[in-house]
Write a protein that holds these residues in place. Sequence first.
Motif, PDB file in Angstrom:
ATOM      1  N   PRO B 162       0.814  -1.219   0.000  1.00 37.09           N
ATOM      2  CA  PRO B 162       0.000   0.000   0.000  1.00 37.09           C
ATOM      3  C   PRO B 162       0.846   1.266   0.000  1.00 37.09           C
ATOM      4  O   PRO B 162       1.935   1.297   0.579  1.00 37.09           O
ATOM      5  CB  PRO B 162      -0.816  -0.127   1.293  1.00 37.09           C
ATOM      6  CG  PRO B 162      -0.823  -1.559   1.601  1.00 37.09           C
ATOM      7  CD  PRO B 162       0.456  -2.117   1.089  1.00 37.09           C
ATOM      8  N   VAL B 163       0.294   2.280  -0.641  1.00 39.44           N
ATOM      9  CA  VAL B 163       0.985   3.554  -0.795  1.00 39.44           C
ATOM     10  C   VAL B 163       0.957   4.310   0.519  1.00 39.44           C
ATOM     11  O   VAL B 163      -0.033   4.273   1.243  1.00 39.44           O
ATOM     12  CB  VAL B 163       0.267   4.354  -1.895  1.00 39.44           C
ATOM     13  CG1 VAL B 163       0.709   5.799  -1.894  1.00 39.44           C
ATOM     14  CG2 VAL B 163       0.462   3.713  -3.246  1.00 39.44           C
ATOM     15  N   ASP B 164       2.050   4.978   0.839  1.00 38.71           N
ATOM     16  CA  ASP B 164       2.038   5.922   1.961  1.00 38.71           C
ATOM     17  C   ASP B 164       1.583   7.258   1.398  1.00 38.71           C
ATOM     18  O   ASP B 164       2.311   7.914   0.659  1.00 38.71           O
ATOM     19  CB  ASP B 164       3.435   6.019   2.566  1.00 38.71           C
ATOM     20  CG  ASP B 164       3.489   7.094   3.634  1.00 38.71           C
ATOM     21  OD1 ASP B 164       2.411   7.567   4.043  1.00 38.71           O
ATOM     22  OD2 ASP B 164       4.595   7.458   4.061  1.00 38.71           O
TER      23      ASP B 164
ATOM     24  N   THR C 134      -1.640  -0.151  -4.614  1.00 40.31           N
ATOM     25  CA  THR C 134      -2.750  -0.408  -3.689  1.00 40.31           C
ATOM     26  C   THR C 134      -2.825   0.708  -2.645  1.00 40.31           C
ATOM     27  O   THR C 134      -1.866   1.457  -2.439  1.00 40.31           O
ATOM     28  CB  THR C 134      -2.592  -1.748  -2.956  1.00 40.31           C
ATOM     29  OG1 THR C 134      -1.385  -1.719  -2.201  1.00 40.31           O
ATOM     30  CG2 THR C 134      -2.560  -2.908  -3.928  1.00 40.31           C
ATOM     31  N   HIS C 135      -3.991   0.796  -2.035  1.00 44.55           N
ATOM     32  CA  HIS C 135      -4.236   1.807  -1.015  1.00 44.55           C
ATOM     33  C   HIS C 135      -4.910   1.159   0.171  1.00 44.55           C
ATOM     34  O   HIS C 135      -5.598   0.147   0.031  1.00 44.55           O
ATOM     35  CB  HIS C 135      -5.196   2.879  -1.563  1.00 44.55           C
ATOM     36  CG  HIS C 135      -4.533   3.918  -2.398  1.00 44.55           C
ATOM     37  ND1 HIS C 135      -3.492   4.687  -1.948  1.00 44.55           N
ATOM     38  CD2 HIS C 135      -4.790   4.324  -3.669  1.00 44.55           C
ATOM     39  CE1 HIS C 135      -3.135   5.529  -2.906  1.00 44.55           C
ATOM     40  NE2 HIS C 135      -3.896   5.327  -3.959  1.00 44.55           N
ATOM     41  N   ARG C 136      -4.741   1.763   1.318  1.00 42.56           N
ATOM     42  CA  ARG C 136      -5.525   1.348   2.477  1.00 42.56           C
ATOM     43  C   ARG C 136      -6.826   2.157   2.507  1.00 42.56           C
ATOM     44  O   ARG C 136      -6.842   3.321   2.134  1.00 42.56           O
ATOM     45  CB  ARG C 136      -4.742   1.582   3.772  1.00 42.56           C
ATOM     46  CG  ARG C 136      -3.574   0.644   3.887  1.00 42.56           C
ATOM     47  CD  ARG C 136      -3.069   0.537   5.306  1.00 42.56           C
ATOM     48  NE  ARG C 136      -1.867  -0.303   5.335  1.00 42.56           N
ATOM     49  CZ  ARG C 136      -1.909  -1.623   5.278  1.00 42.56           C
ATOM     50  NH1 ARG C 136      -3.070  -2.253   5.226  1.00 42.56           N
ATOM     51  NH2 ARG C 136      -0.798  -2.322   5.274  1.00 42.56           N
ATOM     52  N   ASN C 137      -7.882   1.535   2.977  1.00 44.21           N
ATOM     53  CA  ASN C 137      -9.169   2.221   3.021  1.00 44.21           C
ATOM     54  C   ASN C 137      -9.367   2.917   4.361  1.00 44.21           C
ATOM     55  O   ASN C 137      -8.651   2.650   5.314  1.00 44.21           O
ATOM     56  CB  ASN C 137     -10.303   1.229   2.811  1.00 44.21           C
ATOM     57  CG  ASN C 137     -10.154   0.495   1.516  1.00 44.21           C
ATOM     58  OD1 ASN C 137      -9.668   1.057   0.541  1.00 44.21           O
ATOM     59  ND2 ASN C 137     -10.548  -0.762   1.521  1.00 44.21           N
ATOM     60  N   HIS C 146     -15.525   2.637   1.772  1.00 40.51           N
ATOM     61  CA  HIS C 146     -14.399   3.204   1.058  1.00 40.51           C
ATOM     62  C   HIS C 146     -13.567   2.068   0.501  1.00 40.51           C
ATOM     63  O   HIS C 146     -13.225   1.140   1.234  1.00 40.51           O
ATOM     64  CB  HIS C 146     -13.576   4.037   2.056  1.00 40.51           C
ATOM     65  CG  HIS C 146     -12.602   4.973   1.414  1.00 40.51           C
ATOM     66  ND1 HIS C 146     -11.386   5.257   1.974  1.00 40.51           N
ATOM     67  CD2 HIS C 146     -12.660   5.695   0.285  1.00 40.51           C
ATOM     68  CE1 HIS C 146     -10.736   6.122   1.199  1.00 40.51           C
ATOM     69  NE2 HIS C 146     -11.498   6.396   0.177  1.00 40.51           N
ATOM     70  N   GLU C 147     -13.256   2.070  -0.770  1.00 39.60           N
ATOM     71  CA  GLU C 147     -12.392   1.039  -1.364  1.00 39.60           C
ATOM     72  C   GLU C 147     -11.528   1.739  -2.403  1.00 39.60           C
ATOM     73  O   GLU C 147     -11.858   1.781  -3.583  1.00 39.60           O
ATOM     74  CB  GLU C 147     -13.258  -0.069  -1.980  1.00 39.60           C
ATOM     75  CG  GLU C 147     -12.482  -1.257  -2.528  1.00 39.60           C
ATOM     76  CD  GLU C 147     -11.681  -2.014  -1.491  1.00 39.60           C
ATOM     77  OE1 GLU C 147     -12.241  -2.401  -0.462  1.00 39.60           O
ATOM     78  OE2 GLU C 147     -10.462  -2.201  -1.707  1.00 39.60           O
ATOM     79  N   LEU C 179      -2.429   8.917  -6.157  1.00 42.77           N
ATOM     80  CA  LEU C 179      -3.543   9.792  -5.789  1.00 42.77           C
ATOM     81  C   LEU C 179      -4.548   9.086  -4.873  1.00 42.77           C
ATOM     82  O   LEU C 179      -4.921   7.943  -5.092  1.00 42.77           O
ATOM     83  CB  LEU C 179      -4.246  10.229  -7.070  1.00 42.77           C
ATOM     84  CG  LEU C 179      -5.299  11.301  -6.923  1.00 42.77           C
ATOM     85  CD1 LEU C 179      -4.669  12.593  -6.450  1.00 42.77           C
ATOM     86  CD2 LEU C 179      -5.983  11.510  -8.258  1.00 42.77           C
ATOM     87  N   TYR C 180      -4.974   9.811  -3.842  1.00 46.47           N
ATOM     88  CA  TYR C 180      -5.827   9.207  -2.815  1.00 46.47           C
ATOM     89  C   TYR C 180      -6.932  10.179  -2.455  1.00 46.47           C
ATOM     90  O   TYR C 180      -6.669  11.368  -2.206  1.00 46.47           O
ATOM     91  CB  TYR C 180      -4.970   8.890  -1.582  1.00 46.47           C
ATOM     92  CG  TYR C 180      -5.685   8.072  -0.523  1.00 46.47           C
ATOM     93  CD1 TYR C 180      -5.622   6.693  -0.536  1.00 46.47           C
ATOM     94  CD2 TYR C 180      -6.406   8.697   0.494  1.00 46.47           C
ATOM     95  CE1 TYR C 180      -6.255   5.937   0.435  1.00 46.47           C
ATOM     96  CE2 TYR C 180      -7.048   7.960   1.468  1.00 46.47           C
ATOM     97  CZ  TYR C 180      -6.976   6.576   1.440  1.00 46.47           C
ATOM     98  OH  TYR C 180      -7.600   5.827   2.408  1.00 46.47           O
TER      99      TYR C 180
END
Lengths: 318, 170, 901
Positions: B162-164, C134-137, C146-147, C179-180
Amino acid sequence: MTVPMPLIIGVTLAVLLGLATFLTWFERRLLGLWQDRYGPNRVGPGGILQAVADGVKILFKQDWIPPFADRGVFVLAPAIGMMTVLLSFGVVPVTAFWSIAGNLNVGLLFVLAMMGMGVYGVVLAGWASNSKYALLGGMRAAAQMISYEVFMGLSVLGVVMQAGSFSMRDIVLAQSGLWFIVPQVLGCMVFMLAGVAETHRLPFDLPEGENELGAGFHTEYSGMKFGMFFLAEYAGVVLISALLATLYLGGWQGPLLPPPLWFGLKTGALVCLFILLRAALPRPRYDQLMALGWKILLPLSLLNIAATGAILLLHAPG
Amino acid sequence: MFGILRTLWLTFLHMGHRRVTVGYPEHKPPLPPRYRGRIILSRDPDGMERCVACNLCAVACPVDCISLQKAEQDGRWYPDYFRINFSRCIFCGMCEEACPTYAIQLTPDFEMSEYLRPNLVYEKEDLLISGTGKYPDYSFFRVAGVKIPGKDKGEAEREAPPVDIHTLLP
Amino acid sequence: MATILIDGRACPARTDENLLQACLEAGADLPYFCWHPELGSVGACRQCAIKQFSGPDDKTGRIVMACMTQVTDGAILSIDDPQAREFRAGVVEWLMTNHPHDCPVCPEGGECHLQDMTVMTGHDSRRYRFAKRTHRNQDLGPFINHEMNRCIGCYRCVRFYRDYAGGEDLAAFAAHNDLYFGRHEDGALESAFSGNLVEICPTGVFTDKPFSAVYSRKWDMGGAPSVCAHCAVGCNTIVNARQGSVRRVINRYHEAVNRYFLCDRGRYGHGFTNAPTRPRAPILRQGGIPVPISMATALERFATMAKDGPIVGIGSTRASLESNFALRCLTGPDRFSTGLAQLEHDLTMQVPALLRATPARNPSLHDMESADAVLVLGEDVCVTAPRLSLALRQTLRRAAFPAADAAKVPHWMDAAVRMFGSDAPSPLMVLTPAATDLDPIAATAHRAAPDAIARLGFAVAHRLDGSAPDAPDLSETESRLADTIATALRTGRRPLIVAGLQYANAALIHAAANIATALHATGADAALSLVAPDCNSMGMALTGGIPLDAVRTMARTGHIGTLVVVENDLTRRLDTATLDELLAAVPHLVVIDHIATRLAERADLVLPAASFAESGGTLVSTEGRAQRFLPVITPTMPVQESWRWTQQFTRAATHADAPEWTNLDQIVATIAHDIPALSRIIDAAPDAGYRLDGRRLRSEPARISGRTAVRANISVHDRPLPQSPDTPLSPSMEGAYSPDTPGALVPFYHAPGWNSVQSLNRFQQEIGGPMRGGDAGARLLDDGIPAQAPEWHHDIPAPSTAAPDDLLLLPEPRLFGTEELSALSPPIAARVTPATLRLGTLPAGLQDGGMVSLTLAGERLTLPVRHDPALPPGIALCPPHLAARAFTAPVRVQLHRDDTP
């Protein structure tokens, strides 16, 4: 040598109905044989009791008359169909002395007359059912059977001319030298085709035409009334076979074996031929059926009469 | 005319041919593994239900005989109930084709006659088997990027950690 | 009108729109992501690339972004051009590189804009072989899932949440591929419009959390047009249901009302329909023990009760016109009560007359968005009418449009237009006792007591028109403020005044009417909007009736044999002592309701009513628009519509003139005939006889699944679905469906190739315009604008002379928790915070958060105190119903000195 009349009637009826019932199973087995399958082989040894099982089933089915049907005629129709076939057997000589009606001198005419009556069974069934498929089936049957009756009558004239008699026994006796199939080969062919059409057997079963008419004239029938049509059809097959044997194959005559056996063998072989026709041939279109009758069979049978007449005249004494 | 006679003769000759009918109950024919018979729900290699209640089998079914309700636990979707009305099923295999997780599979078993129609309604307990069926190795959740117990974000196949989001470094 | 050539086909287009809009209006399938009809264009996603040719001889052309290019007459375009196709396919493939392969477990699946667009561009297999980002939700609260892995970076969410709805706590983080979109930390999204992210997001980043718990694919749910029952704005909704339970509520486009967005209360407030506590059978209370009885027995019991004296009915402002009217037929107009206490009753009754008598316009929500000077007078619209506050928020942009026009920047060019407007927004002035969510963007935000606000309002009216009465004894600050407001209002060509009944203050709405009248007299195209409290307050005002106090009088004098209360929890209207006194004087109490109320616990007979999802009916919104809602579920007997219960009562009580209504349309016709003010409600929606192509409209998508299995565990036999006589919608997927369906009857949005809500574009005459089949509802108050000289209201309150100890306790409605029905919905209940007492100045020795007690509505309460320095002196705020159930109207209270009870 005379056989008591009640015995003859009883034995004939029993044999006939038994035969028709047997045929329902036998035909399916034979079809299976020719089409590389088994046919009914589960009930009893070789499936022979299938006919009994079917009989039991059909007897116990609800005797249903559709509310929209013409009740009287609806009930009468299968009876007519069955009766005409059975009556025809009255003049068929199993041996020289075994025939219900004895030596009726208009035997052949009687058979033709009964065949003509048989049309009513089918037409009335289609009419009384009061449904479109049944009516269409009845209409087809009327046209088909009346047409082919013409060729049937014309085709046997050759035989009558040669034998000089309408009596079935006389006709058989006339073949003691040469079976009529040799001089009357055209007539025999026409008679056979007409016979198939008269009994509306495959490939000429257009009055029933399952894929377009449901079940044709007997669409609305079930239970034993349907069973009577069914049995009448098989009895009809036996009748036409017996007539063919009598008219063209010398009837009971033959070497070594006793006469009834010869008659049975010839009839049985012809029944198998009928079943082979069913196993092998597709159903023609209706117009093809009529064209075959009027454009081929009619000229052929007329030609047969003319030729037979001419030859008879040429050989006539004086 | 000759054609008709030839047909009759050829048909007559079939009398000597071997019969193709298989006498079924005494002689069971070998069925290929991809035969379309009774439907089952399989489990993934980890022994978990493969079905993720995505409803695609239900919507693919031309006779609408599959019904289910989605439920969820810790990110894993599963069917709360899963019902197939086999008295309607035509064994076309569309459900199997639609299934994105290899969960629903058709098996070579077709002997499922019943005297009562309600007995042909199979619930999840009747459908779920304990094995993987035809696809021994596939596990949907190893591929999909959702988090489930034992597999965090970024641990699926071909996933980066996962991205920081607090850094702007490339 | 201009004409453009799209792939050789001549299509009409408007020069004030962009090419993407023009292509979509022409029926072309052109994929897009970042453009949204309400948010305009930013050109972020590069998906709507098309070829534009400079003339008939230009065979090369150039690729342009359709959403960023203005329509010019005779423009020659190609969507099918191979280069443009390749460009778009490339964009989608690139957007999909990080997509997480989880469509089967994504609640967006089947109604996903990204899926549609991917199919539309033809991208079907993945070539990208490298690791996915990947991202954390985040946990975004009870409304939104949120996904982030699914994100394609179109920026729609923040553009809606921040730019359009003014939210602060959703932002874009990180950069480039990383981007988040999320909050700075886990927590519930604060905006009242967060639910719209579900529909705004083109993919499954933001999904509906309560819906996910009872999830069903879009194709598996039946739908019916409905009207939100959680405030008086009357937003149009679509209710989705499967297997007899409501699954979700989504937005139904209405050009003039809610357009593309709903508030969270409306979207998530439907949970009460599935509450396990709902009455499902008639209940007879014998000796305090509730016994379920059959319908027939219930009616027999009622007939017996009816012999014991006159029947008096209490209607409700949250019940449909039909339910109230049927009750009025049972009791007669003289014995039918509005279910409102005197003060609220009087105010509600005069709102329609006030709106009719004031020469200013009575605006729709969309109309309000085009106001260029807004004054909010003593109403916190952010909680009493949230969707209205969102409309007011858009008025700030009006000032930017002339500047943009001058610079030849089209209005859909969102970023540029916002840049123009950022310096000098249109004036929005908020005068309320407490801070509102509109304050940060308001040019003027003033805190004062309701009376003082009313005085200011009168003063403003006087400054606009000298003939209007002035408020005497204004302080210097107030006088200056009145000048400022008057000046600001005078600059507007379309000024708008918003007031309401929140503080049950007649002077406030009269002052608002005076200002609107004065503005109208200056020649401005003025508008006046009055916010009613409940979804059918306006309908009740037009129906008429007696106040609750009159019912009490009748009870006291023994003139009530049976009291029938329809969908009204009187414990929220009358304090315990008053209610006890009323019920003691009433021999029989019959309650008809679809929720379990405290009043029902005391009723002799409780009858289960159908909720909005199971019944059809008409509601009149605060702008006087009658709108029809239709059943999405067929109620299982004995649950039935309140009006059917009361109709059966009328028969059981053997009235000679028992009404013979067999369907909704007949009772609607009777209402229209009997009450002239409501004569136009027939036009609110087509009747049940409506047919499209000779068929009913289908309520379920054609591809609904599981029809032969869904009930198979109960019975394998098929059964025909029951057809409700009240709706033109069929109960199944059999029936007609077309984009030409009338707006009042749209059961779901779908167009070939467009499975998401974006298919709405196909249902509109033009993007953002009216529905092709006509918009829903009928406005009832548009008649009778008087031509004569303005009539001024003179009830100017005197300056406050309250003792320093005396507190004016004002009801402080909340977005979540104070509205009756939505508070029963689990996700809304999760957002309700405990009641507090907000005070401007804390009594000596009391800390923020300390406990204080007071006597309110007959109950002694102990509440935590919250210090709110912005409050004017002498004002305290407490949420209605939460602390004291019957607290609704301002009341003077004194804090108890000692905290001992």
